[in-house]
Scaffold this motif. Sequence first.
Motif: not given
Length: 267
Positions: A208-229
């Motif tokens: 799945m990670a290989e098929r995502i355009p960004a070529r990686r899984l997300g991290t919990r910090d990716d979501i935390a940064q958007m929540a803080m924004f």
Amino acid sequence: MSCQFDFKGKTVFVSGGTSGINLGIAEGFAAAGARVAVMSRNAERVAAAREHLARFGQPVIGEVGDVRDFEQVKRALKAAHDVFGDIDVLVSGAAGNFLQPALNLSPNGFKVVVDIDLIGTFHVLRAGFDFLRKPGASIINISAPQSFNPAPMQVHVCAAKAGLDQVMRVLALEWGEYGVRVNSISPGPIDKTGGLDKLISEADVKSMAERIPARRLGTRDDIAQMAMFLGSPQASYITGTLIPVDGGLALIGGRGHAPNPEPTPRN
Ligand code: NAP
């Protein structure tokens, strides 16, 4: 965790904030100086999360409660409000998930997920409204790609998350006049979370990670940064919106695309 946000003196309440993505969000806000309250059903998990979050040096409250029970939700929010005052950021993240084709899914299995994800979110938002800072509060629902991408074996989750996003849009319309913003985040597959570990094999996660355009899984910090924004004044003109934080997965229908072919050599 890098942090460009300042939530000193602010209060954040996270339902389901004791593990995975939601705990990551609570960590982000605590690291940015917020007083944080988390709530979930399992008392041991609540105690562990409270201890973990206290390491960031801010006051933390852990409440045991089930989002399916409106009175329990109200009690947890009131407890946070009594100690910390008006809630500046309210995150609704509690959810349940399991894979089951519709033909094998019992009506009760469907109902359980709708009860937690959709009705539980309404409980958190409706009870939370009375304890919010008005004007100024930001509400954030944790949605999922299943809200807009139909996913086999997840009719219960698709229905619940789609409903949750309509709740978000309607309340953004109704509560704008009180100065309350309401948005959803749709995380892609996030590494080291219950949602991923319980549902998908290690091999499938890798492909799945290989098929995502960004070529990686997300991290919990990716979501935390958007929540803080979304919780910050910088997002004060954003309401009624579903924001995918998914490495581009939403562009390609949620299931990823085939790896790029080998380039054809040019003569
Ligand atoms: P997780 O680690 O399984 O955490 C779920 C949290 O919700 C736990 O703290 C759990 O604690 C709590 N919870 C569950 N049922 C509850 C209830 N009835 N009342 C109160 N709390 C309850 O989940 P996750 O995978 O990080 O997912 C977090 C959120 O992100 C969910 O909304 C999920 O749909 C969404 N999401 C996740 C992914 C992913 O890749 N993981 C992708 C897209 C969207 P207790 O057991 O103590 O109640």
